[in-house]
Design a protein around this motif. Structure first.
Motif, PDB file in Angstrom:
ATOM      1  N   LEU A 255      -2.196  -9.678   5.193  1.00 40.65           N
ATOM      2  CA  LEU A 255      -0.774 -10.007   4.451  1.00 40.65           C
ATOM      3  C   LEU A 255      -0.186  -8.542   4.368  1.00 40.65           C
ATOM      4  CD1 LEU A 255      -2.014 -12.589   1.829  1.00 40.65           C
ATOM      5  CD2 LEU A 255      -0.688 -12.968   3.840  1.00 40.65           C
ATOM      6  N   VAL A 256       1.326  -8.590   4.968  1.00 45.82           N
ATOM      7  CA  VAL A 256       1.745  -7.598   5.013  1.00 45.82           C
ATOM      8  C   VAL A 256       3.548  -7.830   4.203  1.00 45.82           C
ATOM      9  CG1 VAL A 256       3.024  -5.272   6.265  1.00 45.82           C
ATOM     10  CG2 VAL A 256       0.797  -6.457   6.880  1.00 45.82           C
ATOM     11  N   GLU A 257       3.743  -6.961   3.283  1.00 43.81           N
ATOM     12  CA  GLU A 257       5.261  -7.182   2.762  1.00 43.81           C
ATOM     13  C   GLU A 257       5.868  -6.151   2.900  1.00 43.81           C
ATOM     14  OE1 GLU A 257       6.671  -9.737   0.687  1.00 43.81           O
ATOM     15  OE2 GLU A 257       5.152 -10.516   2.164  1.00 43.81           O
ATOM     16  N   VAL A 258       7.013  -6.285   3.557  1.00 42.58           N
ATOM     17  CA  VAL A 258       7.975  -5.184   3.918  1.00 42.58           C
ATOM     18  C   VAL A 258       8.977  -4.950   2.864  1.00 42.58           C
ATOM     19  CG1 VAL A 258       9.765  -4.306   5.653  1.00 42.58           C
ATOM     20  CG2 VAL A 258       7.691  -5.701   6.170  1.00 42.58           C
ATOM     21  N   LYS A 259       9.147  -3.712   2.387  1.00 40.52           N
ATOM     22  CA  LYS A 259      10.143  -3.467   1.152  1.00 40.52           C
ATOM     23  C   LYS A 259      10.867  -2.305   1.726  1.00 40.52           C
ATOM     24  CE  LYS A 259       8.889  -6.672  -1.495  1.00 40.52           C
ATOM     25  NZ  LYS A 259       9.981  -7.533  -1.763  1.00 40.52           N
ATOM     26  N   ALA A 260      12.153  -2.320   1.235  1.00 39.85           N
ATOM     27  CA  ALA A 260      12.921  -0.986   1.394  1.00 39.85           C
ATOM     28  C   ALA A 260      12.460   0.205   0.691  1.00 39.85           C
ATOM     29  CB  ALA A 260      14.387  -1.537   0.811  1.00 39.85           C
ATOM     30  N   SER A 261      11.994   0.393  -0.413  1.00 44.75           N
ATOM     31  CA  SER A 261      11.605   1.504  -0.938  1.00 44.75           C
ATOM     32  C   SER A 261      10.364   1.237  -1.744  1.00 44.75           C
ATOM     33  CB  SER A 261      12.709   2.079  -2.153  1.00 44.75           C
ATOM     34  OG  SER A 261      12.652   0.962  -2.999  1.00 44.75           O
ATOM     35  N   PRO A 262       9.484   2.539  -2.127  1.00 45.49           N
ATOM     36  CA  PRO A 262       8.556   2.263  -3.182  1.00 45.49           C
ATOM     37  C   PRO A 262       8.886   1.549  -4.283  1.00 45.49           C
ATOM     38  CG  PRO A 262       8.329   4.456  -2.192  1.00 45.49           C
ATOM     39  CD  PRO A 262       9.625   3.660  -1.596  1.00 45.49           C
ATOM     40  N   ASP A 263       9.777   1.835  -5.065  1.00 47.81           N
ATOM     41  CA  ASP A 263      10.227   1.264  -6.318  1.00 47.81           C
ATOM     42  C   ASP A 263      10.490  -0.391  -6.193  1.00 47.81           C
ATOM     43  OD1 ASP A 263      10.461   3.307  -7.985  1.00 47.81           O
ATOM     44  OD2 ASP A 263      12.564   3.631  -7.818  1.00 47.81           O
ATOM     45  N   PHE A 316      -9.332  -5.433  -1.759  1.00 48.30           N
ATOM     46  CA  PHE A 316      -7.973  -5.721  -2.116  1.00 48.30           C
ATOM     47  C   PHE A 316      -7.111  -5.058  -1.030  1.00 48.30           C
ATOM     48  CE2 PHE A 316      -3.792  -5.467  -3.937  1.00 48.30           C
ATOM     49  CZ  PHE A 316      -3.763  -6.976  -4.599  1.00 48.30           C
ATOM     50  N   HIS A 317      -7.470  -3.804  -0.754  1.00 48.92           N
ATOM     51  CA  HIS A 317      -6.689  -3.066   0.483  1.00 48.92           C
ATOM     52  C   HIS A 317      -6.751  -3.542   1.640  1.00 48.92           C
ATOM     53  CE1 HIS A 317     -10.238  -0.895   0.615  1.00 48.92           C
ATOM     54  NE2 HIS A 317     -10.127  -0.362   1.562  1.00 48.92           N
ATOM     55  N   GLU A 318      -7.876  -4.131   1.992  1.00 50.61           N
ATOM     56  CA  GLU A 318      -8.228  -4.760   3.047  1.00 50.61           C
ATOM     57  C   GLU A 318      -7.397  -6.213   3.686  1.00 50.61           C
ATOM     58  OE1 GLU A 318     -12.269  -5.342   3.621  1.00 50.61           O
ATOM     59  OE2 GLU A 318     -12.818  -3.012   3.232  1.00 50.61           O
ATOM     60  N   ALA A 319      -6.854  -6.497   2.371  1.00 51.26           N
ATOM     61  CA  ALA A 319      -6.209  -7.988   2.729  1.00 51.26           C
ATOM     62  C   ALA A 319      -4.603  -7.872   2.455  1.00 51.26           C
ATOM     63  CB  ALA A 319      -6.938  -8.890   1.601  1.00 51.26           C
ATOM     64  N   VAL A 320      -4.305  -6.593   1.822  1.00 51.44           N
ATOM     65  CA  VAL A 320      -3.089  -6.861   1.553  1.00 51.44           C
ATOM     66  C   VAL A 320      -2.326  -5.266   1.758  1.00 51.44           C
ATOM     67  CG1 VAL A 320      -0.920  -7.015  -0.444  1.00 51.44           C
ATOM     68  CG2 VAL A 320      -3.232  -8.523  -0.357  1.00 51.44           C
ATOM     69  N   LEU A 321      -1.115  -5.238   2.255  1.00 48.59           N
ATOM     70  CA  LEU A 321      -0.420  -3.908   2.509  1.00 48.59           C
ATOM     71  C   LEU A 321       1.115  -4.179   2.101  1.00 48.59           C
ATOM     72  CD1 LEU A 321      -1.978  -2.484   5.874  1.00 48.59           C
ATOM     73  CD2 LEU A 321      -2.123  -1.616   3.473  1.00 48.59           C
ATOM     74  N   TYR A 322       1.787  -3.128   1.608  1.00 52.12           N
ATOM     75  CA  TYR A 322       3.111  -2.887   1.663  1.00 52.12           C
ATOM     76  C   TYR A 322       3.374  -1.943   2.809  1.00 52.12           C
ATOM     77  CZ  TYR A 322       3.826  -5.166  -2.758  1.00 52.12           C
ATOM     78  OH  TYR A 322       4.101  -6.128  -3.912  1.00 52.12           O
ATOM     79  N   ALA A 323       4.752  -2.126   3.454  1.00 58.88           N
ATOM     80  CA  ALA A 323       5.066  -1.467   4.504  1.00 58.88           C
ATOM     81  C   ALA A 323       6.678  -0.928   4.384  1.00 58.88           C
ATOM     82  CB  ALA A 323       4.968  -1.976   5.964  1.00 58.88           C
ATOM     83  N   SER A 324       6.963   0.152   4.620  1.00 55.75           N
ATOM     84  CA  SER A 324       8.424   0.644   4.411  1.00 55.75           C
ATOM     85  C   SER A 324       8.641   1.747   5.580  1.00 55.75           C
ATOM     86  CB  SER A 324       8.499   1.105   3.066  1.00 55.75           C
ATOM     87  OG  SER A 324       9.732   1.517   2.745  1.00 55.75           O
ATOM     88  N   ASP A 325       9.880   1.805   5.762  1.00 50.82           N
ATOM     89  CA  ASP A 325      10.302   2.998   6.488  1.00 50.82           C
ATOM     90  C   ASP A 325      11.075   4.076   5.859  1.00 50.82           C
ATOM     91  OD1 ASP A 325      12.834   1.950   5.779  1.00 50.82           O
ATOM     92  OD2 ASP A 325      13.675   1.840   7.822  1.00 50.82           O
ATOM     93  N   THR A 326      10.859   4.087   4.451  1.00 46.62           N
ATOM     94  CA  THR A 326      11.512   5.417   3.818  1.00 46.62           C
ATOM     95  C   THR A 326      10.320   6.449   3.294  1.00 46.62           C
ATOM     96  OG1 THR A 326      11.247   3.959   1.605  1.00 46.62           O
ATOM     97  CG2 THR A 326      13.213   3.754   2.600  1.00 46.62           C
ATOM     98  N   PRO A 327      10.778   7.543   3.263  1.00 50.49           N
ATOM     99  CA  PRO A 327       9.639   8.589   3.167  1.00 50.49           C
ATOM    100  C   PRO A 327       9.111   8.262   1.633  1.00 50.49           C
ATOM    101  CG  PRO A 327      11.696   9.515   3.837  1.00 50.49           C
ATOM    102  CD  PRO A 327      11.954   8.250   3.601  1.00 50.49           C
TER     103      PRO A 327
END
Length: 409
Positions: A255-263, A316-327
Motif C-alpha cells: 500500500l503506497v500513500e502519496v504526499k506532498a511533503s514529509p510534514d 510493517f515497512h514491507e506492507a506500507v510506504l509513503y512516497a513524495s517528490d520533495t527532498p
C-alpha cells in the motif's frame, strides 16, 4: 488567533465566515429562481421587473442589508390589498408598492408564488447571518483580523484560493501518476521474470468497501497506489485476471500513500494506522470487491486480515510506504505544523500571547500548565509522540526518483 481570543466581535465574525460562502450560494440560488435576468427578460417592462432586477444585483454583489430591505418592500407591496393609483412610473417607495400591486393583481397565482418565495428568503437565517457578517466587517478589530488573513494568502472560498487548491490537486495527481507508472513498470518487470511465483499488478485510488468502513472514524478509506499479487496460475495477458473468471481474488502486496511533503505524511500517519485496522476486520474466508480507477478488483479477506496494524511489527515497512517528490529535510523539525498549531491554540498559550500583545508583564512559568497537560492529557498524545512519529514516517518514505531508479537495476 490572538485577535479571536481577545475580541468577541472577531470570534463571531470568524464563526459566521466559516459558513458564509455556503449561505451566500444558497441565497443567490433562491433569488435566481425568481429574479434571474434571463427570467426577467421574458416579462414586460414594469416597476416590478425593475425591483426584482435590483434585488438580483444586490444579492450578486453581497449587499445583504440592501437586499433585505428591497425584499421587505416588495413583500409589503404584495401583501397590501389597497387600490392601485395612477399608471405612471412611480418615484417614491409608496408609489412603487402601489404600482407593484397593479402589476401582480392580474395574475394571482404568480402573486402567491412570488410572495411565498420572498417570505422564505426573508425568513431564512442565512440572510440574517450574512447581514450580521457584513456589519461586523466594519469593526476595527475585525478589519485588523481580515488584513492579517489577507497578508498570509487568499481567503478561503476566493477565486485565488480555488486556483491554488486546483493547482495543488493537479500536482498531487501528477505525483500519484508517476508513482503508479514506476510501480507498474516494476510489476511488469517482475512478471517477465520466470522465477517469480506470483503475478503482480498495480491499481490506483482503491476504495475500501462500505461493509468494512461501517463505523470508521477519521480512518483512511481510499489508498492512492496499491500493488497486488496473485499466485502464478493461468492468467489472461490482456487483463491480468485468471482465465475463466470475471475477477479473481488478489492479495495485497504493498500500500503506497502519496504526499506532498514529509510534514503532510506525519499528520496523515495516525489516519493511515486506523485505515489498516479497518482492513484487518475482513473475514479471512471471504473476498471483497474494491472499487478502483480501473474498475473493480476482488481482494482476499485473508490478505486484508493479515495486514500489520501497528508499526512495531517488523513487517510493517514491507506492507506500507509513503512516497513524495520533495527532498527530505536535512534536519527534521522537532515540531510539525499540526503539533505547533495545537500548542499555540491552547487557551493558556493564547492568554499569554494576549498579555504580550498589550505589553503586560508575563512570566514563562505561566505556560507550565500547557506542558503538564501535554504529559497527562490523552488529547495531547499525538503532540507528545510527534517526533517519534515523524522519525517513523521518514523510515517509510521513498522518493519518486528512488522508485524509478529500481527499474535500472
Amino acid at each position: 488567533m490572538v485577535l479571536r481570543h481577545r475580541y468577541a466581535a472577531v470570534r463571531e465574525h470568524a464563526s459566521l465566515q466559516a459558513q458564509g460562502n455556503k449561505d451566500a450560494r444558497d441565497l443567490r440560488s433562491r433569488v435566481s429562481a425568481i429574479a434571474h435576468p434571463g427570467k426577467l427578460r421574458q416579462q414586460e417592462p414594469s416597476p416590478l421587473r425593475d425591483t426584482l432586477s435590483r434585488l438580483y444585483g444586490q444579492v450578486s454583489m453581497g449587499a445583504w442589508a440592501e437586499a433585505a430591505e428591497t425584499g421587505r418592500n416588495l413583500l409589503a407591496g404584495l401583501e397590501t390589498q389597497a387600490d392601485c393609483r395612477g399608471d405612471s412610473r412611480p418615484d417614491s417607495r409608496s408609489d412603487l408598492r402601489s404600482q407593484t400591486r397593479c402589476d401582480l393583481r392580474s395574475d394571482p397565482q404568480s402573486n402567491a408564488e412570488l410572495e411565498h418565495s420572498l417570505r422564505r428568503l426573508l425568513e431564512d437565517p442565512a440572510l440574517a447571518r450574512l447581514q450580521r457578517l457584513s456589519a461586523l466587517a466594519q469593526d476595527n478589530e475585525v478589519q485588523q483580523y481580515l488584513a492579517l488573513w489577507a497578508a498570509h494568502g487568499p481567503r478561503s472560498g476566493s477565486a485565488e484560493a480555488a486556483a491554488q487548491g486546483a493547482g495543488a490537486q493537479q500536482r498531487g495527481a501528477h505525483v500519484e501518476a508517476k508513482v503508479a507508472q514506476a510501480l507498474d513498470a516494476l510489476a511488469a518487470q517482475l512478471n517477465r521474470d520466470g522465477s517469480q511465483p506470483c503475478i503482480y499488478r498495480v491499481v490506483t485510488a482503491m476504495q475500501v468497501p462500505a461493509v468494512l468502513v461501517d463505523s470508521a472514524e477519521r480512518a483512511k478509506t481510499e489508498w492512492d497506489v496499491v500493488v497486488l499479487r496473485h499466485p502464478k496460475t493461468e492468467v489472461s495477458k490482456d487483463t491480468g485476471d485468471a482465465v475463466g473468471t470475471v475477477s479473481p481474488p488478489w492479495d495485497i502486496c504493498l500500500l503506497v500513500e502519496v504526499k506532498a511533503s514529509p510534514d503532510a505524511a506525519t499528520t496523515d500517519y495516525p489516519r493511515l494506522l486506523r485505515g489498516l485496522q479497518l482492513l484487518t476486520k475482513a473475514d479471512p474466508h471471504s473476498a471483497y470487491p474494491f472499487r478502483k480507477t480501473q474498475g473493480t478488483v476482488l481482494i482476499r479477506g485473508a490478505s486484508l486480515h493479515a495486514l500489520p496494524t501497528t508499526d512495531v511489527l517488523a513487517t510493517f515497512h514491507e506492507a506500507v510506504l509513503y512516497a513524495s517528490d520533495t527532498p527530505a529535510d536535512s534536519v527534521p523539525k522537532p515540531l510539525g505544523a499540526a503539533s505547533r498549531m495545537q500548542l499555540l491554540s491552547s487557551t493558556t498559550t493564547l492568554d499569554y500571547a494576549s498579555r504580550l500583545a498589550t505589553s503586560e508583564a508575563v512570566d514563562m512559568h505561566d505556560l507550565e500548565p500547557v506542558w503538564q497537560a501535554l504529559l497527562t492529557d490523552p488529547r495531547w498524545l499525538t503532540v507528545l509522540n510527534q517526533y517519534a512519529t515523524l522519525r517513523r514516517v521518514r523510515e517509510l518514505m521513498v522518493h519518486v526518483a528512488d522508485l524509478e531508479a529500481l527499474l535500472e537495476k
